[in-house]
Design an enzyme around this catalytic site. Sequence first.
Site, PDB file in Angstrom:
ATOM      1  N   SER A 295     -14.444   5.286   7.204  1.00 45.82           N
ATOM      2  CA  SER A 295     -14.437   3.921   6.691  1.00 45.82           C
ATOM      3  C   SER A 295     -13.461   3.654   5.549  1.00 45.82           C
ATOM      4  O   SER A 295     -13.812   3.096   4.511  1.00 45.82           O
ATOM      5  CB  SER A 295     -15.849   3.504   6.287  1.00 45.82           C
ATOM      6  OG  SER A 295     -16.061   2.216   6.787  1.00 45.82           O
ATOM      7  N   SER A 296     -12.237   4.061   5.784  1.00 38.66           N
ATOM      8  CA  SER A 296     -11.182   3.658   4.851  1.00 38.66           C
ATOM      9  C   SER A 296     -11.048   2.143   4.850  1.00 38.66           C
ATOM     10  O   SER A 296     -10.641   1.543   3.845  1.00 38.66           O
ATOM     11  CB  SER A 296      -9.852   4.300   5.240  1.00 38.66           C
ATOM     12  OG  SER A 296      -9.375   3.764   6.466  1.00 38.66           O
TER      13      SER A 296
ATOM     14  N   TYR B 187     -19.509   0.798  22.012  1.00 38.73           N
ATOM     15  CA  TYR B 187     -20.322   0.247  20.922  1.00 38.73           C
ATOM     16  C   TYR B 187     -21.081  -0.986  21.420  1.00 38.73           C
ATOM     17  O   TYR B 187     -22.292  -1.110  21.243  1.00 38.73           O
ATOM     18  CB  TYR B 187     -19.421  -0.108  19.736  1.00 38.73           C
ATOM     19  CG  TYR B 187     -20.138  -0.764  18.575  1.00 38.73           C
ATOM     20  CD1 TYR B 187     -20.775   0.011  17.611  1.00 38.73           C
ATOM     21  CD2 TYR B 187     -20.173  -2.153  18.447  1.00 38.73           C
ATOM     22  CE1 TYR B 187     -21.445  -0.586  16.547  1.00 38.73           C
ATOM     23  CE2 TYR B 187     -20.837  -2.755  17.389  1.00 38.73           C
ATOM     24  CZ  TYR B 187     -21.465  -1.969  16.437  1.00 38.73           C
ATOM     25  OH  TYR B 187     -22.118  -2.565  15.392  1.00 38.73           O
TER      26      TYR B 187
ATOM     27  N   SER C  92       0.854  -1.180   0.000  1.00 35.97           N
ATOM     28  CA  SER C  92       0.000   0.000   0.000  1.00 35.97           C
ATOM     29  C   SER C  92       0.887   1.226   0.000  1.00 35.97           C
ATOM     30  O   SER C  92       1.845   1.309   0.776  1.00 35.97           O
ATOM     31  CB  SER C  92      -0.882   0.010   1.248  1.00 35.97           C
ATOM     32  OG  SER C  92      -1.314   1.326   1.508  1.00 35.97           O
TER      33      SER C  92
ATOM     34  N   GLU D  71     -14.253  -8.210   7.740  1.00 32.54           N
ATOM     35  CA  GLU D  71     -13.945  -7.333   8.885  1.00 32.54           C
ATOM     36  C   GLU D  71     -14.409  -7.971  10.204  1.00 32.54           C
ATOM     37  O   GLU D  71     -13.723  -7.900  11.218  1.00 32.54           O
ATOM     38  CB  GLU D  71     -14.567  -5.939   8.677  1.00 32.54           C
ATOM     39  CG  GLU D  71     -14.136  -4.934   9.732  1.00 32.54           C
ATOM     40  CD  GLU D  71     -14.024  -3.495   9.258  1.00 32.54           C
ATOM     41  OE1 GLU D  71     -14.075  -3.235   8.041  1.00 32.54           O
ATOM     42  OE2 GLU D  71     -13.876  -2.611  10.130  1.00 32.54           O
TER      43      GLU D  71
ATOM     44  N   ASP E 264     -21.185   0.503   6.136  1.00 28.87           N
ATOM     45  CA  ASP E 264     -20.023   1.073   5.439  1.00 28.87           C
ATOM     46  C   ASP E 264     -19.711   0.319   4.157  1.00 28.87           C
ATOM     47  O   ASP E 264     -19.430   0.912   3.106  1.00 28.87           O
ATOM     48  CB  ASP E 264     -18.791   1.034   6.351  1.00 28.87           C
ATOM     49  CG  ASP E 264     -18.963   1.915   7.568  1.00 28.87           C
ATOM     50  OD1 ASP E 264     -19.952   2.674   7.605  1.00 28.87           O
ATOM     51  OD2 ASP E 264     -18.114   1.846   8.479  1.00 28.87           O
TER      52      ASP E 264
HETATM   53  P1  ADP Z   1     -11.708   3.951   9.319  1.00 30.16           P
HETATM   54  O1  ADP Z   1     -12.345   2.783   8.637  1.00 30.16           O
HETATM   55  O2  ADP Z   1     -12.683   4.836   9.987  1.00 30.16           O
HETATM   56  O3  ADP Z   1     -10.798   4.732   8.417  1.00 30.16           O
HETATM   57  P2  ADP Z   1     -10.482   1.823  10.820  1.00 30.16           P
HETATM   58  O4  ADP Z   1      -9.684   1.812  12.053  1.00 30.16           O
HETATM   59  O5  ADP Z   1     -11.702   0.981  10.736  1.00 30.16           O
HETATM   60  O6  ADP Z   1     -10.806   3.370  10.510  1.00 30.16           O
HETATM   61  O7  ADP Z   1      -9.581   1.379   9.582  1.00 30.16           O
HETATM   62  C1  ADP Z   1      -8.302   1.949   9.407  1.00 30.16           C
HETATM   63  C2  ADP Z   1      -7.315   0.845   9.103  1.00 30.16           C
HETATM   64  O8  ADP Z   1      -7.569   0.330   7.776  1.00 30.16           O
HETATM   65  C3  ADP Z   1      -5.889   1.343   9.064  1.00 30.16           C
HETATM   66  O9  ADP Z   1      -5.322   1.302  10.360  1.00 30.16           O
HETATM   67  C4  ADP Z   1      -5.231   0.356   8.131  1.00 30.16           C
HETATM   68  O10 ADP Z   1      -4.923  -0.848   8.819  1.00 30.16           O
HETATM   69  C5  ADP Z   1      -6.343   0.029   7.141  1.00 30.16           C
HETATM   70  N1  ADP Z   1      -6.269   0.867   5.914  1.00 30.16           N
HETATM   71  C6  ADP Z   1      -7.222   1.685   5.417  1.00 30.16           C
HETATM   72  N2  ADP Z   1      -6.829   2.243   4.253  1.00 30.16           N
HETATM   73  C7  ADP Z   1      -5.581   1.775   3.998  1.00 30.16           C
HETATM   74  C8  ADP Z   1      -4.623   1.981   2.962  1.00 30.16           C
HETATM   75  N3  ADP Z   1      -4.856   2.794   1.921  1.00 30.16           N
HETATM   76  N4  ADP Z   1      -3.438   1.307   3.049  1.00 30.16           N
HETATM   77  C9  ADP Z   1      -3.185   0.482   4.085  1.00 30.16           C
HETATM   78  N5  ADP Z   1      -4.050   0.251   5.087  1.00 30.16           N
HETATM   79  C10 ADP Z   1      -5.224   0.896   5.069  1.00 30.16           C
HETATM   80 MG    MG Z   2     -13.417   1.166   9.587  1.00 30.82          MG
END
Ligand code: ADP
Ligand code: MG
Length: 349
Positions: A87-88, A185, A28, A121, A133
Amino acid sequence: MMASCSRSPFLTVAAAARRSDRRLVVRSVQAGDGAGLVDLDLGSTDSPKGWAAYPLAVARALLAAGHAIQGADLLIDSDVPIGAGLSSSAALECSVAVALCALFGIELPPMAIALVSQRAENEFVGVPCGIMDQAASMCCRAGYALFLDTRTLVAQQVPFDLPAADLALIVIDTQVKHDLMGSAYAERRSSCLEAARLLGVPALRDVPAGEVDRALERLAEFGDDVLVRRARHVLSEQARALEVVSRLQAGQPETIGELLSASHRSLRDDFEVSSPELDTVVDVANAAGALGARLTGAGFGGSAIALVAEHDVVAVETLVNEGLAERGFGAAACFTVVASAGAHEVTAQ
Ligand code: ADP
Ligand code: MG
């Protein structure tokens, strides 16, 4: 007349190529820690730590659902803010799922891919999230909000073209995360189940709209004020969500601001999942001319959203950061978002 302002959506992209073995090799741009290498046939106790758990979880969920995937090289790039409550993680899961399905000729409808990603997840990463999400990541359309029934999984597209109405939705990321999120939660969930049980319904949504006041009176008779407030949030939020849908269907997005702010008050006072930073952001945004604002995501930090007239965006962003600084809080990251399309294959092989 001015052309409506077009903003580019935030995207997560997964490039994928087949391998001749049964390994997933994941990189990534954001993680920047070299390649993660995982064997598809690893025992579940050998799960990788860190972000590589997500793509592996998706591969495992596909395998568990009976889809014959093989090894693959994956490269992820994304500008979705990470860990901001936007929700990345769902964006990552869904882009990987779409890429693997395309690579191995698996044809699944968008909601089925959302379910695989949620299972990834839940079961393989260990986060007990709902389907919202992933459903948004898969099923949204540009210019529409997704009205999702999480019980039936029926999803309806509701017009949400804010730039066309000279409006903007700002995300204000407080960049603060409180530890409470996980335990709270589970607590909120069990309060809602308990309230439903006391009322004799499968879930709080099964209380008919006309019987909400009576149901809350009945709950109060059990003498647990916290339970009454949790239920009041859910029941009132249900009504607000339906009202937002009907106003958007009527082409009146500028009228939903008051419902967003009412939602925030309910999340703050009845559900108690806000934080001082989020309350400050919402109060200052509203005082600075936003049409409405509320926290988004799981709460206890993360981001708020504000509905703002296009010409007020800069003023609201500036005043929010001034307000945070005055109260001794750190600066927020502000950005305008647009409703954009769900994950899909962008290049055929
Ligand atoms: P959110 O979903 O609100 O952004 P989360 O804690 O559920 O927060 O998810 C974040 C996690 O998802 C990061 O700590 C990482 O492990 C993973 N993640 C998300 N996007 C990427 C990316 N582009 N590259 C690598 N890991 C990612
Ligand atoms: Mg998340």
